[in-house]
Design an enzyme around this catalytic site. Structure first.
Site, PDB file in Angstrom:
ATOM      1  N   LYS A   1      -2.998   8.433   2.777  1.00 47.33           N
ATOM      2  CA  LYS A   1      -4.422   8.568   3.717  1.00 47.33           C
ATOM      3  C   LYS A   1      -4.140   8.883   5.095  1.00 47.33           C
ATOM      4  CE  LYS A   1      -7.387   6.560   0.596  1.00 47.33           C
ATOM      5  NZ  LYS A   1      -8.536   7.306   0.162  1.00 47.33           N
TER       6      LYS A   1
ATOM      7  N   TYR B   1       0.778  -1.266  -0.064  1.00 47.97           N
ATOM      8  CA  TYR B   1       0.175   0.045   0.034  1.00 47.97           C
ATOM      9  C   TYR B   1       0.816   1.264   0.004  1.00 47.97           C
ATOM     10  CZ  TYR B   1      -4.443   2.537   0.658  1.00 47.97           C
ATOM     11  OH  TYR B   1      -5.656   2.986   0.648  1.00 47.97           O
TER      12      TYR B   1
ATOM     13  N   LEU C   1     -12.010  -0.499  -8.475  1.00 52.52           N
ATOM     14  CA  LEU C   1     -11.087  -0.157  -9.361  1.00 52.52           C
ATOM     15  C   LEU C   1      -9.750   0.261  -8.852  1.00 52.52           C
ATOM     16  CD1 LEU C   1     -10.465  -0.209 -12.564  1.00 52.52           C
ATOM     17  CD2 LEU C   1     -11.391   2.525 -12.452  1.00 52.52           C
TER      18      LEU C   1
END
Length: 254
Positions: free
Chosen positions: A163, A156, A195
């Site tokens: 984030k 990630y 997506l």
């Protein structure tokens, strides 16, 4: 319960297809009586959105590139002229180059880091600035985060850092916009096959791991995320601001 958002007008940003979290939010809000305005990034996105939303709602589709301050300002000016004041905005927009979502953190390029921050985190600030003159008192802004903001999720990487910045933005925006009756919150949604997730290396393993850690062994759905967003857009949530609410079926507990 029905009519929770009756007579409310809400902008939803980030619908890409029917698996999008933004789409789940829009659908649940419309079920509760909201008039939903959709933003799209480019022409090919508009074509997909028109098929999804329906040509009869073409006047509710507004072009907005969140990487451009001019585009954001133009979009909300158009929204104000067509629809007047707003009751809320759902910001469900994020992007990082797929090449940056794999390997080690030290592999992330300066340009890739800046792009992820710009689109995924800074855009919330830019959107709030443009939307502020239109937002009623009370009103609500909701953005979408993920557990990777707190934990080092495999692959990630740069998006997790973006984030984390997004969640910090929520707290500072909540502090500053609260004086005008605008609350700002984030939803930390569980891993969903969207997506965006398919761009992460090893996303299949990530989805399987997330499902295995839910308390009931079932994936969270976009409708469940949309239900929480609907609550945060409603007047039932006027005491909630600057918070990150988990909608991941307990994955964050373990």
């Amino acid at each position: 319960m029905e009519g929770l958002l009756a007579n409310k007008t809400i902008v939803v940003m980030g619908v890409a297809n029917r698996r999008s979290i933004a789409w789940g939010c829009a659908q649940e809000m419309e079920k509760q009586g909201a008039t939903v305005i959709y933003t799209y990034n480019r022409e090919r996105t508009l074509k997909r959105m028109t098929k999804l939303v329906g040509e009869e709602k073409a006047d509710r589709m507004i072009q907005c590139d969140v990487a451009s301050d001019e585009s954001i300002q133009r979009a909300f000016q158009q929204i104000g002229e067509q629809f007047g004041q707003l009751d809320g905005v759902v910001h469900s927009v994020a992007f990082a180059n797929p090449a940056e979502l794999g390997g080690e953190m030290t592999d992330v390029s300066r340009e890739g880091y800046a792009l992820a921050q710009d689109v995924s985190a800074y855009s919330l600030i830019a959107v709030c600035r443009a939307a502020a003159p239109l937002l009623k008192n009370p009103a609500s802004v909701v953005t979408m985060s993920y557990f990777g903001a707190e934990r080092a999720i495999p692959n990630y990487n740069v998006m997790g850092v973006a984030k984390a910045a997004l969640e910090a933005n929520v707290r500072y925006l909540a502090r500053d916009m609260g004086k005008n009756g605008v609350r700002v919150n984030a939803i930390s949604a569980g891993a969903l096959k969207t997506l965006a997730v398919t761009g992460i290396q090893g996303h299949g393993e990530l989805l399987a791991m997330s499902k295995a850690r839910t308390v009931d062994g079932k994936d969270v759905t976009i409708e469940e995320v949309g239900g929480t967003a609907t609550f945060l857009m409603s007047d039932l949530s006027t005491g909630v601001t600057g918070d990150v609410i988990y909608v991941d079926k307990g994955v964050h507990l373990i």
